[in-house]
Design a protein around this motif. Structure first.
Motif, PDB file in Angstrom:
ATOM      1  N   PHE A 269       0.830  -1.211   0.000  1.00  0.00           N
ATOM      2  CA  PHE A 269       0.000   0.000   0.000  1.00  0.00           C
ATOM      3  C   PHE A 269       0.860   1.255   0.000  1.00  0.00           C
ATOM      4  O   PHE A 269       0.612   2.194  -0.770  1.00  0.00           O
ATOM      5  CB  PHE A 269      -0.924  -0.014   1.216  1.00  0.00           C
ATOM      6  CG  PHE A 269      -1.834   1.172   1.304  1.00  0.00           C
ATOM      7  CD1 PHE A 269      -3.008   1.223   0.574  1.00  0.00           C
ATOM      8  CD2 PHE A 269      -1.517   2.252   2.118  1.00  0.00           C
ATOM      9  CE1 PHE A 269      -3.854   2.324   0.653  1.00  0.00           C
ATOM     10  CE2 PHE A 269      -2.341   3.358   2.201  1.00  0.00           C
ATOM     11  CZ  PHE A 269      -3.519   3.393   1.467  1.00  0.00           C
ATOM     12  N   GLU A 270       1.895   1.267   0.844  1.00  0.00           N
ATOM     13  CA  GLU A 270       2.759   2.442   0.936  1.00  0.00           C
ATOM     14  C   GLU A 270       3.545   2.654  -0.358  1.00  0.00           C
ATOM     15  O   GLU A 270       3.771   3.797  -0.779  1.00  0.00           O
ATOM     16  CB  GLU A 270       3.717   2.312   2.122  1.00  0.00           C
ATOM     17  CG  GLU A 270       3.038   2.392   3.481  1.00  0.00           C
ATOM     18  CD  GLU A 270       2.314   3.713   3.702  1.00  0.00           C
ATOM     19  OE1 GLU A 270       2.827   4.756   3.255  1.00  0.00           O
ATOM     20  OE2 GLU A 270       1.226   3.696   4.316  1.00  0.00           O
ATOM     21  N   ILE A 271       3.965   1.573  -1.001  1.00  0.00           N
ATOM     22  CA  ILE A 271       4.696   1.692  -2.268  1.00  0.00           C
ATOM     23  C   ILE A 271       3.814   2.355  -3.323  1.00  0.00           C
ATOM     24  O   ILE A 271       4.217   3.312  -4.001  1.00  0.00           O
ATOM     25  CB  ILE A 271       5.181   0.310  -2.751  1.00  0.00           C
ATOM     26  CG1 ILE A 271       6.310  -0.198  -1.849  1.00  0.00           C
ATOM     27  CG2 ILE A 271       5.666   0.387  -4.199  1.00  0.00           C
ATOM     28  CD1 ILE A 271       6.702  -1.639  -2.106  1.00  0.00           C
ATOM     29  N   VAL A 272       2.589   1.845  -3.471  1.00  0.00           N
ATOM     30  CA  VAL A 272       1.671   2.399  -4.469  1.00  0.00           C
ATOM     31  C   VAL A 272       1.315   3.843  -4.130  1.00  0.00           C
ATOM     32  O   VAL A 272       1.309   4.727  -5.000  1.00  0.00           O
ATOM     33  CB  VAL A 272       0.405   1.529  -4.580  1.00  0.00           C
ATOM     34  CG1 VAL A 272      -0.643   2.212  -5.461  1.00  0.00           C
ATOM     35  CG2 VAL A 272       0.748   0.159  -5.150  1.00  0.00           C
ATOM     36  N   LYS A 273       1.028   4.106  -2.868  1.00  0.00           N
ATOM     37  CA  LYS A 273       0.662   5.469  -2.447  1.00  0.00           C
ATOM     38  C   LYS A 273       1.784   6.450  -2.743  1.00  0.00           C
ATOM     39  O   LYS A 273       1.538   7.562  -3.253  1.00  0.00           O
ATOM     40  CB  LYS A 273       0.336   5.474  -0.949  1.00  0.00           C
ATOM     41  CG  LYS A 273      -0.113   6.840  -0.432  1.00  0.00           C
ATOM     42  CD  LYS A 273      -0.524   6.795   1.031  1.00  0.00           C
ATOM     43  CE  LYS A 273       0.686   6.697   1.936  1.00  0.00           C
ATOM     44  NZ  LYS A 273       0.307   6.834   3.372  1.00  0.00           N
ATOM     45  N   ASN A 274       3.013   6.059  -2.447  1.00  0.00           N
ATOM     46  CA  ASN A 274       4.131   6.970  -2.665  1.00  0.00           C
ATOM     47  C   ASN A 274       4.429   7.179  -4.143  1.00  0.00           C
ATOM     48  O   ASN A 274       4.841   8.271  -4.545  1.00  0.00           O
ATOM     49  CB  ASN A 274       5.370   6.459  -1.931  1.00  0.00           C
ATOM     50  CG  ASN A 274       5.348   6.792  -0.453  1.00  0.00           C
ATOM     51  OD1 ASN A 274       5.544   7.933  -0.060  1.00  0.00           O
ATOM     52  ND2 ASN A 274       5.075   5.807   0.381  1.00  0.00           N
ATOM     53  N   LEU A 275       4.201   6.167  -4.953  1.00  0.00           N
ATOM     54  CA  LEU A 275       4.359   6.343  -6.398  1.00  0.00           C
ATOM     55  C   LEU A 275       3.357   7.365  -6.925  1.00  0.00           C
ATOM     56  O   LEU A 275       3.700   8.239  -7.734  1.00  0.00           O
ATOM     57  CB  LEU A 275       4.174   5.008  -7.116  1.00  0.00           C
ATOM     58  CG  LEU A 275       5.374   4.067  -7.112  1.00  0.00           C
ATOM     59  CD1 LEU A 275       4.965   2.689  -7.626  1.00  0.00           C
ATOM     60  CD2 LEU A 275       6.511   4.616  -7.962  1.00  0.00           C
ATOM     61  N   ILE A 276       2.121   7.281  -6.466  1.00  0.00           N
ATOM     62  CA  ILE A 276       1.094   8.215  -6.919  1.00  0.00           C
ATOM     63  C   ILE A 276       1.367   9.629  -6.415  1.00  0.00           C
ATOM     64  O   ILE A 276       1.244  10.618  -7.153  1.00  0.00           O
ATOM     65  CB  ILE A 276      -0.302   7.731  -6.467  1.00  0.00           C
ATOM     66  CG1 ILE A 276      -0.683   6.458  -7.240  1.00  0.00           C
ATOM     67  CG2 ILE A 276      -1.356   8.821  -6.678  1.00  0.00           C
ATOM     68  CD1 ILE A 276      -1.969   5.813  -6.768  1.00  0.00           C
ATOM     69  N   ASN A 277       1.765   9.725  -5.164  1.00  0.00           N
ATOM     70  CA  ASN A 277       1.952  11.043  -4.550  1.00  0.00           C
ATOM     71  C   ASN A 277       3.245  11.738  -4.963  1.00  0.00           C
ATOM     72  O   ASN A 277       3.284  12.968  -5.096  1.00  0.00           O
ATOM     73  CB  ASN A 277       1.899  10.927  -3.029  1.00  0.00           C
ATOM     74  CG  ASN A 277       0.500  10.657  -2.514  1.00  0.00           C
ATOM     75  OD1 ASN A 277      -0.482  10.985  -3.175  1.00  0.00           O
ATOM     76  ND2 ASN A 277       0.394  10.059  -1.341  1.00  0.00           N
ATOM     77  N   PHE A 278       4.302  10.953  -5.175  1.00  0.00           N
ATOM     78  CA  PHE A 278       5.620  11.564  -5.369  1.00  0.00           C
ATOM     79  C   PHE A 278       6.274  11.282  -6.726  1.00  0.00           C
ATOM     80  O   PHE A 278       7.294  11.896  -7.042  1.00  0.00           O
ATOM     81  CB  PHE A 278       6.567  11.125  -4.243  1.00  0.00           C
ATOM     82  CG  PHE A 278       6.081  11.477  -2.874  1.00  0.00           C
ATOM     83  CD1 PHE A 278       5.964  12.804  -2.488  1.00  0.00           C
ATOM     84  CD2 PHE A 278       5.703  10.494  -1.973  1.00  0.00           C
ATOM     85  CE1 PHE A 278       5.499  13.141  -1.228  1.00  0.00           C
ATOM     86  CE2 PHE A 278       5.238  10.818  -0.711  1.00  0.00           C
ATOM     87  CZ  PHE A 278       5.118  12.140  -0.332  1.00  0.00           C
ATOM     88  N   SER A 279       5.694  10.381  -7.510  1.00  0.00           N
ATOM     89  CA  SER A 279       6.270  10.094  -8.831  1.00  0.00           C
ATOM     90  C   SER A 279       5.177  10.052  -9.896  1.00  0.00           C
ATOM     91  O   SER A 279       5.035   9.065 -10.625  1.00  0.00           O
ATOM     92  CB  SER A 279       7.020   8.746  -8.791  1.00  0.00           C
ATOM     93  OG  SER A 279       8.054   8.765  -7.840  1.00  0.00           O
ATOM     94  N   PRO A 280       4.405  11.121 -10.007  1.00  0.00           N
ATOM     95  CA  PRO A 280       3.281  11.116 -10.979  1.00  0.00           C
ATOM     96  C   PRO A 280       3.755  10.930 -12.419  1.00  0.00           C
ATOM     97  O   PRO A 280       3.011  10.394 -13.238  1.00  0.00           O
ATOM     98  CB  PRO A 280       2.624  12.492 -10.773  1.00  0.00           C
ATOM     99  CG  PRO A 280       3.690  13.340 -10.146  1.00  0.00           C
ATOM    100  CD  PRO A 280       4.499  12.403  -9.297  1.00  0.00           C
ATOM    101  N   ASN A 281       4.988  11.352 -12.720  1.00  0.00           N
ATOM    102  CA  ASN A 281       5.502  11.192 -14.086  1.00  0.00           C
ATOM    103  C   ASN A 281       5.640   9.725 -14.463  1.00  0.00           C
ATOM    104  O   ASN A 281       5.609   9.370 -15.649  1.00  0.00           O
ATOM    105  CB  ASN A 281       6.858  11.886 -14.230  1.00  0.00           C
ATOM    106  CG  ASN A 281       7.884  11.363 -13.231  1.00  0.00           C
ATOM    107  OD1 ASN A 281       7.599  11.261 -12.028  1.00  0.00           O
ATOM    108  ND2 ASN A 281       9.076  11.051 -13.701  1.00  0.00           N
ATOM    109  N   LEU A 282       5.787   8.844 -13.482  1.00  0.00           N
ATOM    110  CA  LEU A 282       5.928   7.415 -13.751  1.00  0.00           C
ATOM    111  C   LEU A 282       4.586   6.695 -13.868  1.00  0.00           C
ATOM    112  O   LEU A 282       4.481   5.678 -14.553  1.00  0.00           O
ATOM    113  CB  LEU A 282       6.748   6.740 -12.633  1.00  0.00           C
ATOM    114  CG  LEU A 282       8.217   7.126 -12.510  1.00  0.00           C
ATOM    115  CD1 LEU A 282       8.840   6.402 -11.309  1.00  0.00           C
ATOM    116  CD2 LEU A 282       8.981   6.775 -13.780  1.00  0.00           C
TER     117      LEU A 282
END
Length: 235
Positions: A217-230
């Motif tokens: 959950f934290e991995i997915v959340k952080n990707l959305i919040n902090f790496s939107p370009n990816l």
């Protein structure tokens, strides 16, 4: 050809309590699958299959239909997807809802998906009756090991007695379970409900991220919040 997108979201979860409605970027998890379904070609209905009135209210808020609640049997921790599908068939009949020709099965624990790839799965099944289902697949690690009964590490592949084997020198392996498209009408919904002729569509690795526990959950959340370009392309 009638096509329904189904979001299976039961309320009981062992690995992460209420994970299907946990918030990421102020949106409940199941809403991502509903939003994705709206982008697909030729979807006639978007239905959330849930056992929970609370989940149903959330699904309705984000644009899915919830014409019925899932039965207790199909909502147990031991229920398999074929049990959910049998329940869907019965509830369609009871609620006078036409059975679809195709189902797009959108597990809410997968947030990232490719619209192009899932549309390709739908297209293939509509145009080629020889295929029983289509799946998005993700390239996976092909050098897996197991620990035997003697507590010894041994390969699950032929390593030719080498301590190091290059991934590039091995046959490719793939993970499934992200998104399935399959035929509903005349399907017996046994444990081989996808059939034996499944068309694969290879998706980006990010589409294989499955939320099973708090770390996922934290991995997915952080990707959305902090790496939107990816990830924005796959939301």
């Amino acid at each position: 050809m009638k096509t329904y997108a189904i979001i299976p979201a039961r309320s009981g979860s062992v690995g992460l309590a209420d994970k299907n409605i946990k918030l990421i970027n102020n949106k409940p998890l199941l809403s991502y699958s509903i939003s994705f379904a709206k982008k697909l070609d030729g979807i006639n209905k978007i239905i959330c299959s849930t056992d929970s009135n609370k989940y149903a209210e959330i699904a309705l808020k984000y644009g899915a239909e919830v014409p019925f609640l899932r039965s207790k049997k199909a909502s147990s921790g031991k229920a398999m997807e074929e049990d959910i599908l049998k329940d869907l068939r019965l509830k369609f009949l009871q609620n006078k809802i036409d059975e679809p020709d195709l189902i797009v099965w959108l597990r809410p624990t997968f947030v990232f998906r490719s619209k192009v790839d899932v549309n390709e799965c739908i297209r293939v099944l509509k145009e080629n009756k020889n295929f029983s289902a289509a799946r998005t697949v993700i390239e996976a690690e092909n050098r897996l090991y197991k620990i035997n009964k003697k507590n010894n590490l041994e390969p699950s592949f032929n390593d030719n007695n080498k301590s190091m084997v290059r991934r590039q020198d091995m046959e490719s392996s793939f993970r499934v379970y992200s998104t399935d498209v399959f035929r509903f009408k005349d399907n017996q919904f046994n444990n081989n409900f996808l059939g034996n002729k499944i068309f694969p569509v290879v998706s980006n690795r990010i589409c294989g991220l499955d939320i099973d526990d708090s770390l996922d959950f934290e991995i997915v959340k952080n990707l959305i919040n902090f790496s939107p370009n990816l990830v924005n392309e796959y939301l």
